[in-house]
Design a protein around this motif. Sequence first.
Motif, PDB file in Angstrom:
ATOM      1  N   UNK A 117      29.877  -7.620  -6.420  1.00 40.91           N
ATOM      2  CA  UNK A 117      29.712  -6.293  -7.006  1.00 40.91           C
ATOM      3  C   UNK A 117      28.259  -5.906  -7.195  1.00 40.91           C
ATOM      4  N   UNK A 118      27.322  -6.801  -6.828  1.00 43.03           N
ATOM      5  CA  UNK A 118      25.917  -6.430  -6.954  1.00 43.03           C
ATOM      6  C   UNK A 118      25.621  -5.299  -5.970  1.00 43.03           C
ATOM      7  N   UNK A 119      24.835  -4.320  -6.376  1.00 46.53           N
ATOM      8  CA  UNK A 119      24.509  -3.246  -5.439  1.00 46.53           C
ATOM      9  C   UNK A 119      23.627  -3.759  -4.314  1.00 46.53           C
ATOM     10  N   UNK A 120      23.776  -3.121  -3.177  1.00 46.68           N
ATOM     11  CA  UNK A 120      22.958  -3.496  -2.022  1.00 46.68           C
ATOM     12  C   UNK A 120      21.541  -3.037  -2.293  1.00 46.68           C
ATOM     13  N   UNK A 121      20.583  -3.929  -2.102  1.00 43.85           N
ATOM     14  CA  UNK A 121      19.189  -3.598  -2.347  1.00 43.85           C
ATOM     15  C   UNK A 121      18.678  -2.701  -1.227  1.00 43.85           C
ATOM     16  N   UNK A 122      18.165  -1.507  -1.534  1.00 39.72           N
ATOM     17  CA  UNK A 122      17.647  -0.644  -0.468  1.00 39.72           C
ATOM     18  C   UNK A 122      16.443  -1.270   0.220  1.00 39.72           C
ATOM     19  N   UNK A 123      15.709  -2.112  -0.494  1.00 37.61           N
ATOM     20  CA  UNK A 123      14.549  -2.767   0.102  1.00 37.61           C
ATOM     21  C   UNK A 123      14.981  -3.685   1.241  1.00 37.61           C
ATOM     22  N   UNK A 124      16.091  -4.419   1.057  1.00 39.23           N
ATOM     23  CA  UNK A 124      16.578  -5.302   2.103  1.00 39.23           C
ATOM     24  C   UNK A 124      16.950  -4.512   3.350  1.00 39.23           C
ATOM     25  N   UNK A 125      17.561  -3.345   3.164  1.00 37.49           N
ATOM     26  CA  UNK A 125      17.946  -2.531   4.312  1.00 37.49           C
ATOM     27  C   UNK A 125      16.715  -2.046   5.065  1.00 37.49           C
ATOM     28  N   UNK A 126      15.666  -1.656   4.340  1.00 41.34           N
ATOM     29  CA  UNK A 126      14.437  -1.194   4.976  1.00 41.34           C
ATOM     30  C   UNK A 126      13.760  -2.335   5.722  1.00 41.34           C
ATOM     31  N   UNK A 127      13.756  -3.515   5.119  1.00 36.71           N
ATOM     32  CA  UNK A 127      13.132  -4.677   5.766  1.00 36.71           C
ATOM     33  C   UNK A 127      13.871  -5.029   7.046  1.00 36.71           C
ATOM     34  N   UNK A 128      15.203  -4.982   7.020  1.00 39.76           N
ATOM     35  CA  UNK A 128      15.982  -5.295   8.217  1.00 39.76           C
ATOM     36  C   UNK A 128      15.706  -4.288   9.333  1.00 39.76           C
ATOM     37  N   UNK A 129      15.599  -3.000   8.978  1.00 42.78           N
ATOM     38  CA  UNK A 129      15.292  -1.979   9.989  1.00 42.78           C
ATOM     39  C   UNK A 129      13.898  -2.199  10.565  1.00 42.78           C
TER      40      UNK A 129
END
Length: 178
Positions: A117-129
């Motif tokens: 239930x932890x929210x997805x970190x937007x930073x992780x998504x940016x790093x992956x992109x």
Amino acid sequence: MPTPTKGPRLGGGPAHERLILANLATALFEHGRITTTVTKAKRVQPLAERLITFAKRGDLHARRRVLTVVRDKGVVHTLFTEIAPAVAERNGGYTRVTKVGNRKGDNAPMAVIELVTEPVSPKQAVVKEAEKAAKKAAPKKAAKVEEPTVEETVETPAEAEVVEAAAEETKTEETKEA
């Protein structure tokens, strides 16, 4: 009795297996985490993820499809009102299976399956992109940079230091971009 499509058999027959999985999914949604055998946890995980995907849709048809598996209306209500909004930003991976050791009585391997239930970190998504973009750009830049051949050897030590410094600068620039 027909064999199941995937994984080991859990009950005496297909109907019993469906009931076991439905009860495990109901308990998972009710309590948030359950301890069971590794085999049962791995078998219930795709079912629970599919039910959460239906709950994220939130329409009447999705609610009725979930009710065919999870017979408790209170648990279905919890799934649609609490769990689905908590994982709305997540594109899958709603559950986590963690092995915890063997059961004392029969030495069966045990696992904990829980809702993530932890929210997805937007930073992780940016790093992956950014990593994807760097991987795409890296082969193009590597083709442009040419290594000196044997014929282009340097004759004096001062020129050798200049060439080495230039090579290190290009390497650091490539690593910064990647």
